[in-house]
Design a protein around this motif. Sequence first.
Motif, PDB file in Angstrom:
ATOM      1  N   GLN A  94       8.598 -34.314 -34.388  1.00 42.05           N
ATOM      2  CA  GLN A  94       8.228 -32.898 -34.355  1.00 42.05           C
ATOM      3  C   GLN A  94       6.715 -32.721 -34.384  1.00 42.05           C
ATOM      4  O   GLN A  94       6.170 -31.840 -33.709  1.00 42.05           O
ATOM      5  CB  GLN A  94       8.875 -32.174 -35.535  1.00 42.05           C
ATOM      6  N   PHE A  95       6.019 -33.560 -35.140  1.00 44.37           N
ATOM      7  CA  PHE A  95       4.557 -33.535 -35.181  1.00 44.37           C
ATOM      8  C   PHE A  95       4.000 -33.867 -33.798  1.00 44.37           C
ATOM      9  O   PHE A  95       3.072 -33.218 -33.305  1.00 44.37           O
ATOM     10  CB  PHE A  95       4.077 -34.550 -36.220  1.00 44.37           C
ATOM     11  N   THR A  96       4.605 -34.854 -33.133  1.00 44.70           N
ATOM     12  CA  THR A  96       4.184 -35.240 -31.794  1.00 44.70           C
ATOM     13  C   THR A  96       4.397 -34.104 -30.803  1.00 44.70           C
ATOM     14  O   THR A  96       3.534 -33.830 -29.952  1.00 44.70           O
ATOM     15  CB  THR A  96       4.958 -36.494 -31.335  1.00 44.70           C
ATOM     16  N   ALA A  97       5.535 -33.433 -30.902  1.00 48.27           N
ATOM     17  CA  ALA A  97       5.828 -32.319 -29.990  1.00 48.27           C
ATOM     18  C   ALA A  97       4.826 -31.186 -30.161  1.00 48.27           C
ATOM     19  O   ALA A  97       4.442 -30.526 -29.194  1.00 48.27           O
ATOM     20  CB  ALA A  97       7.245 -31.802 -30.232  1.00 48.27           C
ATOM     21  N   ALA A  98       4.370 -30.951 -31.392  1.00 48.27           N
ATOM     22  CA  ALA A  98       3.373 -29.900 -31.621  1.00 48.27           C
ATOM     23  C   ALA A  98       2.052 -30.254 -30.961  1.00 48.27           C
ATOM     24  O   ALA A  98       1.392 -29.397 -30.359  1.00 48.27           O
ATOM     25  CB  ALA A  98       3.185 -29.683 -33.123  1.00 48.27           C
ATOM     26  N   LEU A  99       1.652 -31.533 -31.045  1.00 47.61           N
ATOM     27  CA  LEU A  99       0.375 -31.953 -30.474  1.00 47.61           C
ATOM     28  C   LEU A  99       0.426 -32.066 -28.954  1.00 47.61           C
ATOM     29  O   LEU A  99      -0.566 -31.771 -28.288  1.00 47.61           O
ATOM     30  CB  LEU A  99      -0.046 -33.303 -31.068  1.00 47.61           C
ATOM     31  N   ARG A 100       1.553 -32.475 -28.410  1.00 48.31           N
ATOM     32  CA  ARG A 100       1.620 -32.764 -26.980  1.00 48.31           C
ATOM     33  C   ARG A 100       2.221 -31.621 -26.159  1.00 48.31           C
ATOM     34  O   ARG A 100       1.774 -31.365 -25.053  1.00 48.31           O
ATOM     35  CB  ARG A 100       2.454 -34.024 -26.728  1.00 48.31           C
ATOM     36  N   GLN A 101       3.229 -30.954 -26.703  1.00 54.74           N
ATOM     37  CA  GLN A 101       3.882 -29.892 -25.933  1.00 54.74           C
ATOM     38  C   GLN A 101       3.611 -28.498 -26.481  1.00 54.74           C
ATOM     39  O   GLN A 101       4.021 -27.505 -25.874  1.00 54.74           O
ATOM     40  CB  GLN A 101       5.401 -30.117 -25.893  1.00 54.74           C
ATOM     41  N   GLY A 102       2.942 -28.416 -27.637  1.00 52.79           N
ATOM     42  CA  GLY A 102       2.701 -27.104 -28.219  1.00 52.79           C
ATOM     43  C   GLY A 102       3.978 -26.437 -28.687  1.00 52.79           C
ATOM     44  O   GLY A 102       4.131 -25.222 -28.553  1.00 52.79           O
ATOM     45  N   VAL A 103       4.885 -27.217 -29.270  1.00 57.69           N
ATOM     46  CA  VAL A 103       6.164 -26.690 -29.746  1.00 57.69           C
ATOM     47  C   VAL A 103       6.306 -26.991 -31.231  1.00 57.69           C
ATOM     48  O   VAL A 103       6.157 -28.137 -31.656  1.00 57.69           O
ATOM     49  CB  VAL A 103       7.346 -27.310 -28.976  1.00 57.69           C
ATOM     50  N   ARG A 104       6.591 -25.957 -32.035  1.00 54.61           N
ATOM     51  CA  ARG A 104       6.738 -26.123 -33.480  1.00 54.61           C
ATOM     52  C   ARG A 104       8.085 -26.770 -33.807  1.00 54.61           C
ATOM     53  O   ARG A 104       8.960 -26.899 -32.947  1.00 54.61           O
ATOM     54  CB  ARG A 104       6.661 -24.761 -34.180  1.00 54.61           C
ATOM     55  N   ALA A 105       8.236 -27.122 -35.090  1.00 58.04           N
ATOM     56  CA  ALA A 105       9.479 -27.746 -35.535  1.00 58.04           C
ATOM     57  C   ALA A 105      10.676 -26.824 -35.353  1.00 58.04           C
ATOM     58  O   ALA A 105      11.803 -27.282 -35.151  1.00 58.04           O
ATOM     59  CB  ALA A 105       9.356 -28.171 -37.000  1.00 58.04           C
ATOM     60  N   ASP A 106      10.448 -25.502 -35.417  1.00 55.04           N
ATOM     61  CA  ASP A 106      11.556 -24.555 -35.248  1.00 55.04           C
ATOM     62  C   ASP A 106      11.832 -24.231 -33.790  1.00 55.04           C
ATOM     63  O   ASP A 106      12.659 -23.368 -33.473  1.00 55.04           O
ATOM     64  CB  ASP A 106      11.292 -23.261 -36.027  1.00 55.04           C
TER      65      ASP A 106
END
Length: 465
Positions: A94-106
């Motif tokens: 989820q941390f990776t998705a926030a940095l790479r895709q701009g998507v939060r855990a929710d």
Amino acid sequence: MKFMTCLQFDLALAVMALASLNVYAAPVTDTANTELIQHGQYLATAGDCIACHTATGGKPFAGGLVVPTPVGDIISTNITPSKTNGIGNYTLEQFTAALRQGVRADGQHLYPAMPYTSYAKITDDDIRAMYAYFMHGVTPVDASPAPTSLPFPFSIRLSMAAWNLLFLDDKPFKPQADKGELWNRGAYLAEGLTHCSTCHTPRNMLMAEDFSRTLGGGDVGTWHAPNITSDKNSGIGGWTEQEVIDYLQSGHAGSKGQAAGPMAEAIDHSLRHLNNADLRAIAIYLKTVPPLHNEEDTRPAYAWGTAGDDLNSIRGAPLPKDPDRMTGPQLYDANCASCHQARGQGSPDGGLPALFHNTALGRSNTNNLVMVLLDGIARRPDAPDVLMPGFRAQLSDTQIATLGTYLTQRYGNPSAHVTADQVKTLRAGGEPSYLIWYARGGLVLAGLVIAGLFVFSARRRMKMA
């Protein structure tokens, strides 16, 4: 973090650690490893995460900073490992998705005020190190900043999915085989973690970076981030490698220029804490960026002007009763000469810079000059710099315009001017943005087109019935 926007920051902390020269960190699975945490701290410092995620006077990374953008204020979030208000429950994925895709855990999309379009280039191993740092090296803070509430249609976060399809390249950095190790390291840092293009690349109508003019200069709120390509007149092609390093490390490029505004803050909170090898790598990379030239730049910004004064014009001349009728030499003598000296030569030790052969007065875009005259330069207490006072409360728009134009004419680029309307606009926070109305108009137009197609289709079916 930063939006096209950006961003005036006045924050309170910077972090510092050593790191490997290699572009890639060694693969590690233990996210609580001390060495990994230290490496993650260094990377987070390079990424300047603290700048946007720490409110003035607030605790590190607890969020709450109001970031003005063309579509409204974005409020930075809490990225401490708090499990109630921060990112303490984030998995590495989820941390990776926030940095790479701009998507939060929710599953909600982030706005590109957080420069995930640049952070997407961070390697898996470096993301793992940053995750270790934020989970085990940052003090959790149970603070809940107010949520961001943008006007319609930007309030619909799902719209960012379409924006990402158009403008996001979420593939990690790949070294170029025909370049050396230092160049690749510099490209990795400049294009990714330090996100230079976020401010220094102009943007299109949809607020995405115009990669046909990478690092060709862009606007950051009321400030202008100049061209930093290798062009000798418009960019930094005339700077030596060491001058680039000195500027990133201290905010001074010899006598050519001094950092102010958002760039000074980026240096204070981030760049000056990088090791010498990384600073050299960035300098090597920047010196090879394809040149972009502006026709009005007939010589480098630092190559204008000479020492001189106009004391004869003010000796024995009474000051006008209306301060707005003061001349440039009178305003200079009253507000500038005590530090920059009568002939604009600065102090002998260079601590107070000369005004001629100085990029501050050599650019055709004078917004930065106006902002410095209004708000001065106030670096962090531990930064290698001196205070320059601002004159926002002392001088009127007309006086700032008169003084600014005199400075460019006497010591800088004679084709550059400052107007009272320009000062008024910058004093008020910059030009208003019509992006919201463009977006709403576009939605209305799209709705009309869809409705028209529906009516046309219905009529056609009726005729065929």
